[in-house]
Write an enzyme that holds these catalytic residues in place. Sequence first.
Site, PDB file in Angstrom:
ATOM      1  N   GLU A   1       0.823  -1.220   0.000  1.00 13.89           N
ATOM      2  CA  GLU A   1       0.000   0.000   0.000  1.00 13.89           C
ATOM      3  C   GLU A   1       0.853   1.265   0.000  1.00 13.89           C
ATOM      4  O   GLU A   1       0.513   2.253  -0.644  1.00 13.89           O
ATOM      5  CB  GLU A   1      -0.964   0.008   1.195  1.00 13.89           C
TER       6      GLU A   1
ATOM      7  N   HIS B   1     -12.270  -5.145   7.656  1.00  8.42           N
ATOM      8  CA  HIS B   1     -12.834  -4.996   6.314  1.00  8.42           C
ATOM      9  C   HIS B   1     -14.122  -4.182   6.369  1.00  8.42           C
ATOM     10  O   HIS B   1     -14.998  -4.353   5.541  1.00  8.42           O
ATOM     11  CB  HIS B   1     -13.132  -6.362   5.683  1.00  8.42           C
TER      12      HIS B   1
END
Lengths: 336, 323
Positions: free
Chosen positions: B59, B126
Amino acid sequence: MAAVKLEAVHPDRGTGAEAELSRKFLYYMALMREVEERIERRLYRQGKVLGGVYVGRGQEAIPVGSGLVARPDDVLFPSHRDLALYFIRGVHPRNVFAQYMGRVDGLTRGRDGNMHMGDLSKGLVAIISAMAASVPVAAGAAMAMKYQGKDSVALVYFGDGATSRGDWHEGINLASVQKAPLVLLCNNNQYAYSTPLSKQMACQNVADRAAGYGIPAEIVDGNDPFAIHAATRRAVEHARGGLGPYLIECKTFRMTGHSAHDPADYVPKHLFEEWGAMCPIQRMQDRMVEEGWATREETNDILARIRKETDEAIAWAENSPFPDPSELTLGVYESK
Amino acid sequence: MPTTYVEAIREGIREEMERDPNVFLLGEDIGVYGGAFKVTQGLLDQFGERRVVDTPISESAIVGAAIGASFMGLRPVAEMQFADFISCGFDQIVNYAAKCRYRWNAPAAIVVRAPCGGGIHGGPFHSQQNEAWFAHTPGLKVVLPATARDAKGLIKSAIRDNDPVLFFEHKALYRRVKEDLPEGDYTVPIGKANVYREGRDLSIVTYSAMVHTAAEAAEIVAKDGISVEVVDLRTLTPFDEETVLESVKKTSKAIVLHEATLTGGFGGEIAARITEKAFEYLDGPVVRIAAPDTPVPFSQTLEDAYLPSVEQVVEKVRWLAAY
Ligand SMILES: Cc1ncc(C[n+]2csc(CCOP(=O)(O)OP(=O)(O)O)c2C)c(N)n1
Ligand SMILES: [Mg+2]
């Protein structure tokens, strides 16, 4: 892994171009040394420079040897010890002094200090404080060059300590799978602040890390600009040729504290003595005379010219105003 | 044919890629696979590997590379597979991208897309609605569309914007909301709120999926004669204070609603602006509705209790309307 190559043979050997190159090496290394001496040992102590001051004393060969290989369309990502790259790219010392003094004529107009400066029009990208954060950014710039069909390269600089950060690994890995034209230059000065290499990494060399990313690496004498110049030529050729990243580890030593406030008591004295004898600037002057590239008088003239330029630059910067507080909130976003 | 939220984002990206050869995508599993939520499905086939780049699980490198590419004149659109993983690229966003224009006049014209929010039983990693981390960082723009129309118009604006934009897509909306979109090229401006539903008695200031929760609650209380106005912020930074204050001055009562947790959430900022700037118009306290200060739990009963519900909003609306 190859041992340190102390007597690298430069491709320009015997062509006459060496003499010309040696003069540039001496000029930029000595200019960097002089400007940083003034900043660290005078202006900082006089209270005219506030905040953190990090210099590259003893490491000048690295930005100079490599920076003189880069073409104008190559983009440089200097670390906090690579001041000479700015001069090579045409930044005037007076704007560097203004930057350190927080004046409007600094490259960041007083918004940031010290080596946190850049100028995209000169292909110089500013670091942020977080070590190794430039590596993914340089990887992206290199990916963009490929995307745009250019044959330029990105050169990113960092210290040994920075190679412990995730960003360093993520950036190289991404550049490698993308075969992006990225040249990685490590100044292994054997310390990261007070932390010696042995506590930074368990492998012998930064170059050893390259194997994990499937890229070539070499180790060079970080106090010899010729060796660095030659290695950078190989690296740049590799990257321009579409073969992906290339790592150069320059073995050197930080001949000062981590920053101006740090007396570096934790560094054994004998290391300063041993590495002091390897001073790249002194070595270059001696070599120029030995090889007949210049007389002692000529090398002394170069140094005298630098001192004069530096005096003038400081006087100029001291006359640069501080930024007006009304500028405080401008430029956070694009103004429409 | 109505277009879903996910299709709207895809169409917005596609149109921008067709319009501007400098626009390219990078992220994990976005090419061959079409993205974890299929937002980028089909784009690899249309534009090729050069412009749809599958990256390693990195990321920080994804965001960093986007910044570097933007310095070279490209228009990168980076995908975080889930907004939760944005933490792994945090430094590049808040220290690099957010500050480079201010520091040295080198704007990072990047878009970071991030599927956010709960209601899909994703559990603690999530499901987060973590926009407040970024709304607190000057230099970033934070966009959270609630409708298909806005999703398309705002992703197009984000790609054209010369500042770093965090584009939070609510996962529960991808296939749940759909509508007919305007024909052809249109954009929705960043920094402009939208009065999603007009009303007289009370304003609910909200954004992202909670716009729909607020609208459902408004429908229910309308039967009791309570007229609720729903203001969809669409963008947190820049914050459209004017539209919010205008609404509150009209209705004299305000509820601030978001799916993110309460303490330190952006709702506190909205409430503060209202009390500072419309105090004399208020006929009651500014009420906040948000998730409790816990991680987002997995189990259905726990997650249902965690997410602000229509019933909860209805109850608070009734209470405040009667105040
Ligand atoms: C992510 C991060 N953590 C800590 C620091 C504080 N810090 C500044 S320089 C430095 C040491 C860097 O060592 P190295 O990478 O070897 O570079 P050198 O200073 O030796 O050239 C540290 C720890 C920082 N700048 N960034
Ligand atoms: Mg070091």
